[in-house]
Design a protein around this motif. Sequence first.
Motif, PDB file in Angstrom:
ATOM      1  N   MET A  17       8.017   2.237  11.380  1.00 17.52           N
ATOM      2  CA  MET A  17       8.328   0.901  10.875  1.00 17.52           C
ATOM      3  C   MET A  17       9.453   0.265  11.687  1.00 17.52           C
ATOM      4  O   MET A  17       9.388  -0.919  12.031  1.00 17.52           O
ATOM      5  CB  MET A  17       8.704   0.977   9.398  1.00 17.52           C
ATOM      6  N   PHE A  60      -0.223   0.912  12.540  1.00 14.84           N
ATOM      7  CA  PHE A  60      -0.367   0.240  11.257  1.00 14.84           C
ATOM      8  C   PHE A  60      -1.590  -0.664  11.214  1.00 14.84           C
ATOM      9  O   PHE A  60      -1.989  -1.230  12.233  1.00 14.84           O
ATOM     10  CB  PHE A  60       0.879  -0.598  10.958  1.00 14.84           C
ATOM     11  N   ILE A  64      -0.044  -4.250   7.067  1.00 15.15           N
ATOM     12  CA  ILE A  64       1.315  -3.774   7.304  1.00 15.15           C
ATOM     13  C   ILE A  64       1.933  -4.536   8.476  1.00 15.15           C
ATOM     14  O   ILE A  64       3.106  -4.921   8.423  1.00 15.15           O
ATOM     15  CB  ILE A  64       1.332  -2.251   7.541  1.00 15.15           C
ATOM     16  N   ILE A  92       7.439  -2.176   2.039  1.00 18.19           N
ATOM     17  CA  ILE A  92       6.430  -1.874   3.058  1.00 18.19           C
ATOM     18  C   ILE A  92       6.062  -0.394   3.020  1.00 18.19           C
ATOM     19  O   ILE A  92       4.884  -0.025   3.087  1.00 18.19           O
ATOM     20  CB  ILE A  92       6.916  -2.301   4.463  1.00 18.19           C
ATOM     21  N   CYS A  93       7.056   0.455   2.882  1.00 22.84           N
ATOM     22  CA  CYS A  93       6.817   1.898   2.828  1.00 22.84           C
ATOM     23  C   CYS A  93       5.916   2.253   1.647  1.00 22.84           C
ATOM     24  O   CYS A  93       5.021   3.087   1.762  1.00 22.84           O
ATOM     25  CB  CYS A  93       8.146   2.640   2.754  1.00 22.84           C
ATOM     26  N   HIS A  95       3.616   0.498   0.388  1.00 23.29           N
ATOM     27  CA  HIS A  95       2.243   0.129   0.736  1.00 23.29           C
ATOM     28  C   HIS A  95       1.584   1.181   1.626  1.00 23.29           C
ATOM     29  O   HIS A  95       0.369   1.296   1.648  1.00 23.29           O
ATOM     30  CB  HIS A  95       2.227  -1.242   1.431  1.00 23.29           C
ATOM     31  N   LEU A  96       2.397   1.908   2.354  1.00 21.98           N
ATOM     32  CA  LEU A  96       1.865   2.924   3.255  1.00 21.98           C
ATOM     33  C   LEU A  96       1.565   4.253   2.558  1.00 21.98           C
ATOM     34  O   LEU A  96       0.791   5.048   3.060  1.00 21.98           O
ATOM     35  CB  LEU A  96       2.868   3.190   4.386  1.00 21.98           C
TER      36      LEU A  96
END
Length: 107
Positions: A17, A60, A64, A92-93, A95-96
């Motif tokens: 990221m 990604f 993302i 964001i993390c 979502h991963l």
Amino acid sequence: MVKVPCQEIVWDIIPAMQAALAAELVSRGVSQINVAKALSVAPSAVSQYLSGKRGYRIVFDDEIKELIGKLAEDINNGTITENELGDKFCFICRHLRSDEGCGGPIE
């Protein structure tokens, strides 16, 4: 020993990221020094992100990439605080994360 999900986040996801965010900021004209300040990392880390020596293990998807692009825009425009940066990174993390990692997705 089995690699636990939190290790994957710390060793792979966060550096990826940061690498994507550094590349996005530099592409918007932000200097590597200012990227380092924004991400609270050493300038050498930014150089390694940009050269693919660090944070290169994950590619990604478009969703993302879009979230990282929006974050870069907010940083570049100065419309995000340091606390908000951390919150956005966590968003964001999340979502991963897979259903298996760190107790599953956060709702």
